[in-house]
Write an enzyme that holds these catalytic residues in place. Structure first.
Site, PDB file in Angstrom:
ATOM      1  N   LYS A  18       0.663  -1.239   0.194  1.00  7.85           N
ATOM      2  CA  LYS A  18       0.179  -0.019   0.024  1.00  7.85           C
ATOM      3  C   LYS A  18       0.830   1.338  -0.035  1.00  7.85           C
ATOM      4  O   LYS A  18       1.688   1.353   0.877  1.00  7.85           O
ATOM      5  CB  LYS A  18      -0.863  -0.100   1.438  1.00  7.85           C
ATOM      6  CG  LYS A  18      -2.207   0.573   1.003  1.00  7.85           C
ATOM      7  CD  LYS A  18      -2.874   0.185   2.301  1.00  7.85           C
ATOM      8  CE  LYS A  18      -4.437   0.762   2.440  1.00  7.85           C
ATOM      9  NZ  LYS A  18      -4.862   0.686   3.724  1.00  7.85           N
TER      10      LYS A  18
HETATM   11  C1  E4P Z   1      -8.262   1.656   3.625  1.00  7.90           C
HETATM   12  O1  E4P Z   1      -7.459   0.600   3.135  1.00  7.90           O
HETATM   13  C2  E4P Z   1      -8.022   2.270   5.218  1.00  7.90           C
HETATM   14  O2  E4P Z   1      -7.533   1.367   5.945  1.00  7.90           O
HETATM   15  C3  E4P Z   1      -9.290   2.643   5.864  1.00  7.90           C
HETATM   16  O3  E4P Z   1     -10.320   2.133   4.918  1.00  7.90           O
HETATM   17  C4  E4P Z   1      -9.333   4.009   6.313  1.00  7.90           C
HETATM   18  O4  E4P Z   1     -10.428   4.107   6.908  1.00  7.90           O
HETATM   19  P1  E4P Z   1     -10.761   5.208   8.068  1.00  7.90           P
HETATM   20  O5  E4P Z   1     -10.964   6.673   7.292  1.00  7.90           O
HETATM   21  O6  E4P Z   1     -12.013   4.721   8.633  1.00  7.90           O
HETATM   22  O7  E4P Z   1      -9.589   5.200   9.129  1.00  7.90           O
END
Ligand code: E4P
Length: 219
Positions: free
Chosen positions: A83
């Site tokens: 990522k």
């Molecule tokens: C995506 O891969 C992220 O880990 C995640 O969806 C972030 O979400 P949040 O805005 O609830 O922290």
């Protein structure tokens, strides 16, 4: 639409994966920090539990170190997806890692223009953050709709999959599916919420009461 679970909590993943509905996992530095556990131990355990894609995020901000971190993360298991943040360096690292055969998920996407760049850089996945846009008064699902529509125009040349992220509730999941997102990554609590309906509970209660009254057994 596939469902990924958005957590680094191994016990939560174990419990949910048992239902057969978990196609993959997404983690991020915040989710790993919440566990209080070493990153590589957590990733190894998750990859053993879930054969589908498991996103693990780099923490460097320059392309060279992102690539080095990405290679190290990819050594954990063949199902690791690296990522990367949607920055100039994140795109360069995405391009370089994908050329080496390491899959990437370009994260923190907040505009269709950013998503288009992630696709051009060769990302396997792009993650539009729905809930965080809603939080600042924008229409998060509008972003998912735009990206899905744009990518559909170029089916032959864009292979990047749309991974709806920052999902906060059941309606987000349903809307992402209606719009044609390839995947939604869902926090465990929301995934459990998807399962529940009061009429299911009521119906089951009645079936069981009626069955008990017959005095019969199946086993
Ligand atoms: C995506 O891969 C992220 O880990 C995640 O969806 C972030 O979400 P949040 O805005 O609830 O922290």
């Amino acid at each position: 639409m596939q469902l990924f679970v958005d957590t680094a909590d191994v016990e939560e993943i174990r419990e949910l994966a048992g239902t057969g509905v978990v196609d993959g996992v997404t983690t991020n530095p915040t989710l790993v920090a919440k566990t209080g556990r070493p990153l590589f131990q957590v990733l190894e355990e998750i990859c053993r539990l879930v054969p589908g894609p498991v996103s693990a995020e780099v923490t460097a901000t320059d392309a060279g170190t992102m690539v080095a971190e990405g290679r190290r993360l990819a050594e954990v298991a063949p199902n690791i997806v690296v990522k990367l943040p949607l920055t100039r360096d994140g795109l360069e690292a995405c391009h370089r890692l994908e050329k080496e055969g390491i899959r990437t998920n370009v994260t923190l996407c907040f505009s269709p223009a950013q998503a288009l760049l992630a696709a051009r850089a060769g990302a396997s996945y792009v993650s539009p953050f729905v809930g965080r846009l809603d939080d600042v008064g924008e229409e998060g699902m509008g972003l998912v709709a735009d990206i899905v529509a744009i990518f559909r125009n170029y089916r032959e040349s864009i292979r990047t999959r749309v991974l709806a992220a920052s999902i906060r509730h059941v309606a987000h999941v349903i809307e992402a599916a209606r719009l044609g997102a390839d995947i939604a990554t869902v926090p465990p609590a929301v995934l459990r919420q998807l399962l529940r309906h009061p009429l299911t509970d009521l119906g089951l209660e009645r079936f069981l009461a009626d069955w008990r009254a017959t005095g019969q057994r199946i086993l």
